[in-house]
Design an enzyme around this catalytic site. Structure first.
Site, mmCIF file in Angstrom:
data_model
loop_
_atom_site.group_PDB
_atom_site.id
_atom_site.type_symbol
_atom_site.label_atom_id
_atom_site.label_comp_id
_atom_site.label_asym_id
_atom_site.label_seq_id
_atom_site.Cartn_x
_atom_site.Cartn_y
_atom_site.Cartn_z
ATOM 1 N N PRO A 12 0.793 -1.226 0.000
ATOM 2 C CA PRO A 12 0.000 0.000 0.000
ATOM 3 C C PRO A 12 0.830 1.283 0.000
ATOM 4 O O PRO A 12 1.889 1.354 0.619
ATOM 5 C CB PRO A 12 -0.809 -0.100 1.296
ATOM 6 C CG PRO A 12 -0.092 -1.082 2.144
ATOM 7 C CD PRO A 12 0.554 -2.046 1.193
ATOM 8 N N ASN A 13 0.303 2.253 -0.716
ATOM 9 C CA ASN A 13 0.856 3.611 -0.832
ATOM 10 C C ASN A 13 2.098 3.698 -1.717
ATOM 11 O O ASN A 13 2.565 4.798 -2.005
ATOM 12 C CB ASN A 13 1.162 4.213 0.564
ATOM 13 C CG ASN A 13 -0.084 4.300 1.417
ATOM 14 O OD1 ASN A 13 -1.092 4.869 0.995
ATOM 15 N ND2 ASN A 13 -0.049 3.705 2.601
ATOM 16 N N ARG A 20 5.339 10.874 -2.684
ATOM 17 C CA ARG A 20 5.085 10.576 -1.272
ATOM 18 C C ARG A 20 6.392 10.696 -0.482
ATOM 19 O O ARG A 20 7.315 9.913 -0.688
ATOM 20 C CB ARG A 20 4.562 9.134 -1.168
ATOM 21 C CG ARG A 20 4.449 8.621 0.232
ATOM 22 C CD ARG A 20 4.375 7.108 0.252
ATOM 23 N NE ARG A 20 4.186 6.649 1.602
ATOM 24 C CZ ARG A 20 4.421 5.403 2.001
ATOM 25 N NH1 ARG A 20 4.848 4.505 1.143
ATOM 26 N NH2 ARG A 20 4.235 5.071 3.240
ATOM 27 N N TYR A 25 11.417 8.291 0.677
ATOM 28 C CA TYR A 25 11.224 7.203 -0.283
ATOM 29 C C TYR A 25 11.828 7.473 -1.660
ATOM 30 O O TYR A 25 11.775 6.601 -2.527
ATOM 31 C CB TYR A 25 9.732 6.888 -0.405
ATOM 32 C CG TYR A 25 9.138 6.402 0.906
ATOM 33 C CD1 TYR A 25 9.581 5.214 1.477
ATOM 34 C CD2 TYR A 25 8.155 7.130 1.583
ATOM 35 C CE1 TYR A 25 9.068 4.758 2.684
ATOM 36 C CE2 TYR A 25 7.623 6.679 2.786
ATOM 37 C CZ TYR A 25 8.087 5.490 3.331
ATOM 38 O OH TYR A 25 7.578 5.038 4.524
ATOM 39 N N ASN A 77 7.767 -5.793 -1.175
ATOM 40 C CA ASN A 77 7.799 -4.680 -0.233
ATOM 41 C C ASN A 77 6.375 -4.566 0.300
ATOM 42 O O ASN A 77 5.509 -3.987 -0.354
ATOM 43 C CB ASN A 77 8.223 -3.385 -0.917
ATOM 44 C CG ASN A 77 8.301 -2.236 0.090
ATOM 45 O OD1 ASN A 77 7.808 -2.350 1.228
ATOM 46 N ND2 ASN A 77 8.907 -1.139 -0.320
ATOM 47 N N ALA A 80 3.297 -0.848 4.746
ATOM 48 C CA ALA A 80 2.817 -0.838 6.147
ATOM 49 C C ALA A 80 2.349 -2.211 6.615
ATOM 50 O O ALA A 80 2.376 -2.496 7.823
ATOM 51 C CB ALA A 80 1.700 0.189 6.295
ATOM 52 N N GLU A 101 12.488 -9.764 0.981
ATOM 53 C CA GLU A 101 11.739 -8.598 1.484
ATOM 54 C C GLU A 101 12.581 -7.349 1.240
ATOM 55 O O GLU A 101 13.775 -7.334 1.563
ATOM 56 C CB GLU A 101 11.512 -8.807 2.995
ATOM 57 C CG GLU A 101 10.842 -7.650 3.700
ATOM 58 C CD GLU A 101 10.725 -7.911 5.221
ATOM 59 O OE1 GLU A 101 11.047 -9.041 5.681
ATOM 60 O OE2 GLU A 101 10.325 -6.984 5.927
ATOM 61 N N HIS A 103 12.709 -3.029 1.550
ATOM 62 C CA HIS A 103 12.178 -1.735 2.014
ATOM 63 C C HIS A 103 13.068 -0.634 1.461
ATOM 64 O O HIS A 103 14.306 -0.738 1.526
ATOM 65 C CB HIS A 103 12.158 -1.651 3.543
ATOM 66 C CG HIS A 103 11.289 -2.692 4.143
ATOM 67 N ND1 HIS A 103 9.923 -2.590 4.152
ATOM 68 C CD2 HIS A 103 11.588 -3.885 4.705
ATOM 69 C CE1 HIS A 103 9.415 -3.673 4.702
ATOM 70 N NE2 HIS A 103 10.398 -4.474 5.044
ATOM 71 N N ARG A 110 13.921 4.057 11.921
ATOM 72 C CA ARG A 110 12.727 4.906 11.966
ATOM 73 C C ARG A 110 11.912 4.654 13.242
ATOM 74 O O ARG A 110 12.451 4.157 14.220
ATOM 75 C CB ARG A 110 11.920 4.681 10.676
ATOM 76 C CG ARG A 110 12.730 5.021 9.420
ATOM 77 C CD ARG A 110 11.929 4.863 8.161
ATOM 78 N NE ARG A 110 10.772 5.756 8.170
ATOM 79 C CZ ARG A 110 9.727 5.635 7.339
ATOM 80 N NH1 ARG A 110 9.726 4.666 6.434
ATOM 81 N NH2 ARG A 110 8.723 6.473 7.410
#
Ligand code: DQA
Length: 146
Positions: A12-13, A20, A25, A77, A80, A101, A103, A110
């Site tokens: 998502p996003n 964004r 990012y 990825n 969230a 995975e 990111h 973070r």
């Protein structure tokens, strides 16, 4: 060389990449990243499908489909959902190929709620904090092992 299939799943996003929080990012759009992935895969003779969804169930359905179509590797990825989704972990546990995975940001640097990943319990490799390079590194590792 035989043709292998890889599924790249963006959660998502991530459709908003480029606009964004670019300071976190990056400036590249998802189309930019996917185009480069398609190019890299073609050069190496791999068959690649890149998908993005804002919906947990759609990501799970894509993982289920990968169980039955000879997909040898999933690069994911989960965005969230990384930090919340036992359902995505369960789907990946039902998939027998390799899982990497990725990111864009270093989730460990973070907020505390980003430090835990359900997906990492299943992932064969985890890449975080390299921006879009993380996806390319994941594919390069795969080609090197091919
Ligand atoms: C992310 C990190 C997650 O914590 C966040 O929710 C995202 C993107 C990353 O690529 O850095 O949406 O997975």
């Amino acid at each position: 060389m035989s043709v292998h299939k890889v599924l790249v799943l963006h959660g998502p996003n991530l459709n908003l990449l480029g606009t964004r929080q670019p300071e976190i990012y990056g400036q590249e759009t998802l189309d930019d990243i996917n185009s480069r992935l398609y190019e890299k895969a073609a050069v190496n003779g791999w068959d690649i499908v890149c998908r993005q969804s804002n919906h947990e169930g759609e990501l799970i359905d894509a993982i289920h489909a990968a169980r039955n179509d000879d997909t040898a590797l999933i690069v994911i990825n989960p965005a969230a959902y990384t930090h919340t989704s036992v359902a995505i972990l369960d789907a990946l546990n039902a998939y027998e190929g390799r899982v990497i995975e990725v990111h864009l940001s270093n989730i460990h640097k973070r907020e505390a709620f980003r430090h835990h990943s359900y997906v990492s319990r299943r992932a064969d490799g985890v890449i975080a904090g390299l921006g879009s390079q993380g996806y390319y590194v994941a594919l390069d590792a795969l080609f090197a092992a091919d």
